[in-house]
Design a protein around this motif. Structure first.
Motif, PDB file in Angstrom:
ATOM      1  N   VAL A  84       0.947  -1.097  -0.004  1.00  0.00           N
ATOM      2  CA  VAL A  84      -0.110   0.120   0.053  1.00  0.00           C
ATOM      3  C   VAL A  84       0.808   1.089   0.035  1.00  0.00           C
ATOM      4  N   PHE A  85       2.067   1.177   0.735  1.00  0.00           N
ATOM      5  CA  PHE A  85       2.919   2.450   0.711  1.00  0.00           C
ATOM      6  C   PHE A  85       3.436   2.526  -0.462  1.00  0.00           C
ATOM      7  N   ASN A  86       3.758   1.567  -1.030  1.00  0.00           N
ATOM      8  CA  ASN A  86       4.577   1.760  -2.492  1.00  0.00           C
ATOM      9  C   ASN A  86       3.602   2.125  -3.482  1.00  0.00           C
ATOM     10  N   THR A  87       2.356   1.706  -3.258  1.00  0.00           N
ATOM     11  CA  THR A  87       1.427   2.454  -4.508  1.00  0.00           C
ATOM     12  C   THR A  87       1.420   4.020  -4.095  1.00  0.00           C
ATOM     13  N   VAL A  88       1.141   4.463  -2.896  1.00  0.00           N
ATOM     14  CA  VAL A  88       1.122   5.918  -2.789  1.00  0.00           C
ATOM     15  C   VAL A  88       2.567   6.478  -2.992  1.00  0.00           C
ATOM     16  N   TYR A  89       3.629   5.942  -2.711  1.00  0.00           N
ATOM     17  CA  TYR A  89       4.790   6.390  -2.929  1.00  0.00           C
ATOM     18  C   TYR A  89       5.182   6.837  -4.676  1.00  0.00           C
TER      19      TYR A  89
END
Length: 126
Positions: A84-89
């Motif tokens: 999820v963090f990767n998607t936002v990042y």
């Protein structure tokens, strides 16, 4: 010699600056807090977005762009949060991407925090 970067982020009571420039490099650490200093609710996606918004604000406050960011260290409190963090990042950077590392940690400074980033950016010499 180190120079603090003036931001509009929450004025922490902790002995810290949100970013410092020294020797042609900006150093910063960002957490998922809002203008009132509260950790945002809504899980990892909301916290990742607030953290990255705070990072972007800080970089722009130094009159830089996200393209100046050379390295990012990502901390999350559970391995399942990383995708999820990767998607936002990915919404905040374009190729060539900064070098980065991701760590799963037992906890962060505030119990309700799920993520934190440390970032470094190159500051062009004038």
């Amino acid at each position: 010699m180190k120079t603090p970067v003036k931001t509009n982020l929450f004025a922490s009571k902790a002995p810290l600056e949100w970013a410092i420039i020294s020797n042609g490099q900006l150093s910063t650490a960002q957490i998922p807090i809002d203008q009132q200093g509260n950790v945002v609710e809504g899980g990892i996606e909301a916290q990742a977005r607030q953290t990255m918004d705070n990072l972007k604000h800080t970089i722009e406050s130094a009159e830089l762009t996200m393209d100046h960011v050379t390295q990012v260290l990502i901390y999350v409190t559970d391995r399942s949060q990383l995708p999820v963090f990767n998607t936002v990042y990915a919404e905040y950077f374009s190729a060539p991407f900064p070098n980065r590392a991701a760590m799963i940690v037992a906890g962060l400074a505030r119990e309700e925090m799920l993520c934190e980033v440390v970032a470094y950016a190159a500051v062009p010499q004038i």
